[in-house]
Design a protein around this motif. Structure first.
Motif, PDB file in Angstrom:
ATOM      1  N   GLU A 225       0.829  -1.211   0.000  1.00 37.61           N
ATOM      2  CA  GLU A 225       0.000   0.000   0.000  1.00 37.61           C
ATOM      3  C   GLU A 225       0.859   1.255   0.000  1.00 37.61           C
ATOM      4  OE1 GLU A 225      -3.827   0.348   2.348  1.00 37.61           O
ATOM      5  OE2 GLU A 225      -2.958  -1.407   3.330  1.00 37.61           O
ATOM      6  N   LEU A 226       1.847   1.274   0.871  1.00 34.07           N
ATOM      7  CA  LEU A 226       2.729   2.440   0.975  1.00 34.07           C
ATOM      8  C   LEU A 226       3.529   2.638  -0.304  1.00 34.07           C
ATOM      9  CD1 LEU A 226       3.998   1.875   4.636  1.00 34.07           C
ATOM     10  CD2 LEU A 226       2.474   3.703   3.869  1.00 34.07           C
ATOM     11  N   SER A 227       3.954   1.539  -0.912  1.00 35.40           N
ATOM     12  CA  SER A 227       4.711   1.614  -2.168  1.00 35.40           C
ATOM     13  C   SER A 227       3.856   2.206  -3.279  1.00 35.40           C
ATOM     14  CB  SER A 227       5.193   0.215  -2.587  1.00 35.40           C
ATOM     15  OG  SER A 227       6.067  -0.325  -1.635  1.00 35.40           O
ATOM     16  N   GLY A 228       2.582   1.823  -3.292  1.00 38.21           N
ATOM     17  CA  GLY A 228       1.675   2.322  -4.315  1.00 38.21           C
ATOM     18  C   GLY A 228       1.505   3.830  -4.268  1.00 38.21           C
ATOM     19  N   PHE A 229       1.647   4.394  -3.076  1.00 44.76           N
ATOM     20  CA  PHE A 229       1.522   5.845  -2.911  1.00 44.76           C
ATOM     21  C   PHE A 229       2.874   6.555  -2.897  1.00 44.76           C
ATOM     22  CE2 PHE A 229      -2.439   4.317  -0.832  1.00 44.76           C
ATOM     23  CZ  PHE A 229      -3.351   4.970  -1.643  1.00 44.76           C
ATOM     24  N   GLY A 230       3.941   5.777  -2.954  1.00 40.32           N
ATOM     25  CA  GLY A 230       5.271   6.378  -2.969  1.00 40.32           C
ATOM     26  C   GLY A 230       5.751   6.874  -1.618  1.00 40.32           C
ATOM     27  N   TYR A 231       5.247   6.294  -0.529  1.00 38.54           N
ATOM     28  CA  TYR A 231       5.648   6.733   0.818  1.00 38.54           C
ATOM     29  C   TYR A 231       6.874   5.938   1.271  1.00 38.54           C
ATOM     30  CZ  TYR A 231       0.992   8.863   0.859  1.00 38.54           C
ATOM     31  OH  TYR A 231      -0.136   9.603   0.556  1.00 38.54           O
ATOM     32  N   TYR A 232       8.006   6.198   0.638  1.00 41.03           N
ATOM     33  CA  TYR A 232       9.188   5.352   0.845  1.00 41.03           C
ATOM     34  C   TYR A 232       9.859   5.587   2.204  1.00 41.03           C
ATOM     35  CZ  TYR A 232       8.410   4.471  -4.058  1.00 41.03           C
ATOM     36  OH  TYR A 232       7.814   4.118  -5.247  1.00 41.03           O
ATOM     37  N   LYS A 233       9.753   6.788   2.734  1.00 32.90           N
ATOM     38  CA  LYS A 233      10.337   7.043   4.050  1.00 32.90           C
ATOM     39  C   LYS A 233       9.641   6.204   5.113  1.00 32.90           C
ATOM     40  CE  LYS A 233      11.406  10.730   7.349  1.00 32.90           C
ATOM     41  NZ  LYS A 233      11.312  12.197   7.649  1.00 32.90           N
ATOM     42  N   LYS A 234       8.328   6.103   5.020  1.00 32.30           N
ATOM     43  CA  LYS A 234       7.557   5.292   5.963  1.00 32.30           C
ATOM     44  C   LYS A 234       7.896   3.811   5.797  1.00 32.30           C
ATOM     45  CE  LYS A 234       4.766   6.922   8.116  1.00 32.30           C
ATOM     46  NZ  LYS A 234       4.792   7.515   9.461  1.00 32.30           N
ATOM     47  N   ILE A 235       8.092   3.387   4.548  1.00 32.31           N
ATOM     48  CA  ILE A 235       8.457   1.996   4.279  1.00 32.31           C
ATOM     49  C   ILE A 235       9.797   1.661   4.916  1.00 32.31           C
ATOM     50  CG2 ILE A 235       9.151   0.377   2.449  1.00 32.31           C
ATOM     51  CD1 ILE A 235       7.098   1.799   0.639  1.00 32.31           C
ATOM     52  N   THR A 236      10.776   2.550   4.749  1.00 34.22           N
ATOM     53  CA  THR A 236      12.118   2.322   5.299  1.00 34.22           C
ATOM     54  C   THR A 236      12.065   2.181   6.820  1.00 34.22           C
ATOM     55  OG1 THR A 236      13.116   3.585   3.495  1.00 34.22           O
ATOM     56  CG2 THR A 236      14.447   3.266   5.473  1.00 34.22           C
ATOM     57  N   LYS A 237      11.282   3.032   7.471  1.00 35.31           N
ATOM     58  CA  LYS A 237      11.181   2.990   8.925  1.00 35.31           C
ATOM     59  C   LYS A 237      10.535   1.693   9.395  1.00 35.31           C
ATOM     60  CE  LYS A 237       9.592   5.716  12.865  1.00 35.31           C
ATOM     61  NZ  LYS A 237       8.935   6.966  13.294  1.00 35.31           N
ATOM     62  N   LEU A 238       9.465   1.288   8.712  1.00 31.84           N
ATOM     63  CA  LEU A 238       8.776   0.060   9.086  1.00 31.84           C
ATOM     64  C   LEU A 238       9.659  -1.159   8.849  1.00 31.84           C
ATOM     65  CD1 LEU A 238       6.219  -1.347  10.062  1.00 31.84           C
ATOM     66  CD2 LEU A 238       5.329  -1.231   7.730  1.00 31.84           C
ATOM     67  N   LYS A 239      10.315  -1.181   7.695  1.00 36.61           N
ATOM     68  CA  LYS A 239      11.213  -2.307   7.390  1.00 36.61           C
ATOM     69  C   LYS A 239      12.335  -2.407   8.411  1.00 36.61           C
ATOM     70  CE  LYS A 239      10.753  -3.041   2.397  1.00 36.61           C
ATOM     71  NZ  LYS A 239      11.456  -2.977   1.087  1.00 36.61           N
ATOM     72  N   TYR A 240      12.805  -1.264   8.859  1.00 34.78           N
ATOM     73  CA  TYR A 240      13.895  -1.212   9.835  1.00 34.78           C
ATOM     74  C   TYR A 240      13.495  -1.945  11.119  1.00 34.78           C
ATOM     75  CZ  TYR A 240      17.383   0.883  12.961  1.00 34.78           C
ATOM     76  OH  TYR A 240      18.392   1.077  13.864  1.00 34.78           O
TER      77      TYR A 240
END
Length: 292
Positions: A225-240
């Motif tokens: 979902e986040l990738s679809g909207f381009g929210y990469y900073k949020k993705i990086t934090k969650l993946k971390y």
């Protein structure tokens, strides 16, 4: 920080039974001002209206007529106008949700507009101001006031309150309470960023609790979902957070090798991940040696 879950369940149940409810700030202001002056219903209503009339006004079962309201305001020393600018409020709510998702501080102008009143809605915005500006002790005080009046919030306001409270719990290391509270959010609501941020904090709490194996699908769905909207900073934090939890179950050397292969993180971020792995295992004596 304590969360009264029985109060939350009761308020949610009341909201399901309530029909055509429209929040009115007048009742909350009257009640809070009366309580702050330690006055009884009888003392405030004397020669103005009946006790039951005032009680109904406070509990938003009726809107007091202008002549009565004027006398009540005078007796309670309420100087501010009890007009509620719904447009400004809704815009500020959207601004608050955006700030939470993108991790920005609410502007001090918001504080100037919404502080200094006992109004329920104004205090929800003020809670958001304190949370986004990391003034957690002040935020906690306001949370308890809002929790007492929880049944008077609509669904969106209640979900925002739950998200704000979960962030307070998270920064205090109370991950299980944050995890539990966020289960009450309506994930079928209309505010997209609120839902995404609630899911992110929920899954980061899951990671802190070492429960990632049971939420793999939810994690992957949110990343998509986040990738679809381009929210990469949020993705990086969650993946971390997710990766740190996963690496705790393998040897330190294997974890370090995995970290070194990560292309989306800087060397500084990788060193920070290694530090946390050792710190969580209590191996403080070899942290500096390994990171040298």
């Amino acid at each position: 920080m304590n969360i009264r879950f029985e109060k939350i369940l009761s308020a949610i149940e009341q909201s399901k039974q309530r029909k055509d409810f429209e929040y009115n700030s007048i009742g909350t202001i009257l009640k809070q001002q009366r309580r702050s002056k330690n006055m009884t219903l009888e003392e405030v209503s004397e020669n103005i209206c009946s006790n039951s009339y005032l009680s109904k006004a406070e509990n938003m079962q009726l809107i007091p007529k202008d002549p009565i309201l004027s006398k009540l305001k005078k007796r309670l020393d309420i100087n501010q106008t009890l007009e509620f600018d719904q447009g400004v409020y809704q815009q500020t709510l959207s601004y608050l949700v955006d700030s939470l998702f993108f991790e920005r501080e609410l502007d001090k102008g918001v504080y100037r507009i919404f502080s200094g009143t006992v109004d329920l809605k104004y205090n929800l915005i003020l809670l958001g101001y304190y949370v986004t500006n990391h003034e957690y002790a002040k935020a906690e005080e306001i949370y308890y006031f809002l929790e007492d009046e929880l049944e008077k919030l609509d669904n969106l306001e209640r979900d925002i309150l739950f998200l704000l409270a979960s962030k307070l719990l998270f920064v205090n290391g109370l991950y299980f309470l944050a995890y539990k509270l966020l289960k009450y959010v309506d994930y079928k609501g209309n505010n997209e960023l609120l839902i995404l941020e609630s899911k992110a904090v929920f899954l980061m709490s899951v990671a802190k609790l070492d429960r990632v194996s049971g939420y793999a699908k939810e994690y992957n769905d949110l990343i998509n979902e986040l990738s679809g909207f381009g929210y990469y900073k949020k993705i990086t934090k969650l993946k971390y957070e997710w990766l740190l939890t996963s690496l705790r179950s393998v040897s330190i050397d294997e974890a370090f090798r995995t970290i070194e292969k990560l292309e989306e993180y800087t060397d500084k971020q990788k060193d920070y991940m290694k530090f946390h792995l050792y710190y969580n295992q209590g191996k403080h004596d070899i942290i500096l040696k390994k990171l040298d």
